[in-house]
Motif scaffolding. Structure first.
Motif, short mmCIF file in Angstrom:
data_model
loop_
_atom_site.label_atom_id
_atom_site.label_comp_id
_atom_site.label_asym_id
_atom_site.label_seq_id
_atom_site.Cartn_x
_atom_site.Cartn_y
_atom_site.Cartn_z
N LYS A 229 0.82 -1.21 0.00
CA LYS A 229 0.00 0.00 0.00
C LYS A 229 0.85 1.26 0.00
O LYS A 229 0.69 2.14 -0.85
CB LYS A 229 -0.94 0.03 1.19
CG LYS A 229 -1.85 1.26 1.17
CD LYS A 229 -2.39 1.60 2.52
CE LYS A 229 -3.27 2.84 2.53
NZ LYS A 229 -3.06 3.88 1.56
N TYR A 230 1.78 1.35 0.94
CA TYR A 230 2.54 2.58 1.09
C TYR A 230 3.57 2.78 -0.02
O TYR A 230 3.83 3.91 -0.43
CB TYR A 230 3.17 2.66 2.47
CG TYR A 230 2.09 2.72 3.54
CD1 TYR A 230 1.09 3.68 3.51
CD2 TYR A 230 2.05 1.78 4.56
CE1 TYR A 230 0.09 3.72 4.46
CE2 TYR A 230 1.05 1.82 5.52
CZ TYR A 230 0.07 2.79 5.47
OH TYR A 230 -0.92 2.82 6.41
N THR A 231 4.11 1.71 -0.53
CA THR A 231 5.05 1.83 -1.65
C THR A 231 4.30 2.24 -2.92
O THR A 231 4.75 3.12 -3.65
CB THR A 231 5.81 0.51 -1.87
OG1 THR A 231 6.48 0.16 -0.67
CG2 THR A 231 6.81 0.63 -3.00
N ALA A 232 3.16 1.61 -3.17
CA ALA A 232 2.36 1.97 -4.34
C ALA A 232 1.90 3.42 -4.25
O ALA A 232 2.01 4.18 -5.22
CB ALA A 232 1.16 1.04 -4.46
N PRO B 267 -2.67 0.29 -5.16
CA PRO B 267 -2.23 -1.08 -4.93
C PRO B 267 -3.04 -2.11 -5.73
O PRO B 267 -2.47 -3.06 -6.26
CB PRO B 267 -2.42 -1.28 -3.43
CG PRO B 267 -2.37 0.09 -2.85
CD PRO B 267 -2.96 0.99 -3.91
N LEU B 268 -4.34 -1.90 -5.84
CA LEU B 268 -5.17 -2.86 -6.58
C LEU B 268 -4.83 -2.88 -8.07
O LEU B 268 -4.93 -3.93 -8.71
CB LEU B 268 -6.65 -2.57 -6.37
CG LEU B 268 -7.15 -2.81 -4.94
CD1 LEU B 268 -8.64 -2.47 -4.83
CD2 LEU B 268 -6.90 -4.25 -4.51
N ASP B 269 -4.40 -1.74 -8.61
CA ASP B 269 -3.97 -1.72 -10.02
C ASP B 269 -2.74 -2.61 -10.21
O ASP B 269 -2.60 -3.28 -11.24
CB ASP B 269 -3.64 -0.30 -10.48
CG ASP B 269 -4.88 0.57 -10.61
OD1 ASP B 269 -6.02 0.03 -10.59
OD2 ASP B 269 -4.71 1.80 -10.72
N LEU B 270 -1.85 -2.61 -9.24
CA LEU B 270 -0.65 -3.45 -9.32
C LEU B 270 -1.01 -4.92 -9.22
O LEU B 270 -0.45 -5.76 -9.92
CB LEU B 270 0.35 -3.05 -8.24
CG LEU B 270 0.87 -1.61 -8.34
CD1 LEU B 270 1.77 -1.30 -7.15
CD2 LEU B 270 1.58 -1.37 -9.65
#
Length: 97
Positions: A49-52, A59-62
């Motif tokens: 979450k925090y890196t994205a 995050p969900l796109d990743l």
């Protein structure tokens, strides 16, 4: 809230499943130093979450990108990402039994 993307979308989508698997193996290896599997999973979720967010991506796109990579691997009949799934099952989920 997502910042302006610092890593352009086309760069993410140009990465190979092989590169993704190398990163995934490194992350799973790093997680093994955390004793409890629940702490490993929550820590992984926080890191994603925090890196994205910091890179300007949801995050969900990743996760959707990884699912597309996985489907491509199945179509091409290569085990690149299924090997990561097996490794996670053995090294992380296996501790739950």
């Amino acid at each position: 809230m997502h910042a302006e993307p610092r890593l352009r979308r086309h760069v993410l989508y140009s990465r190979s499943a092989e590169a993704a698997s190398q990163g995934a193996f490194a992350v799973i290896n790093g997680m093994q130093g955390i004793e409890h599997p629940a702490d490993q999973l929550i820590g992984l979720a926080c890191a994603l979450k925090y890196t994205a967010d910091a890179c300007g991506h949801a995050p969900l796109d990743l996760i959707e990108l990884v699912e597309r990579m996985e489907a491509d691997c199945r179509f091409r009949e290569v085990n690149t990402l299924s090997a990561v799934a097996k490794y996670a099952d053995i090294e992380i989920a296996g501790k739950l039994q």
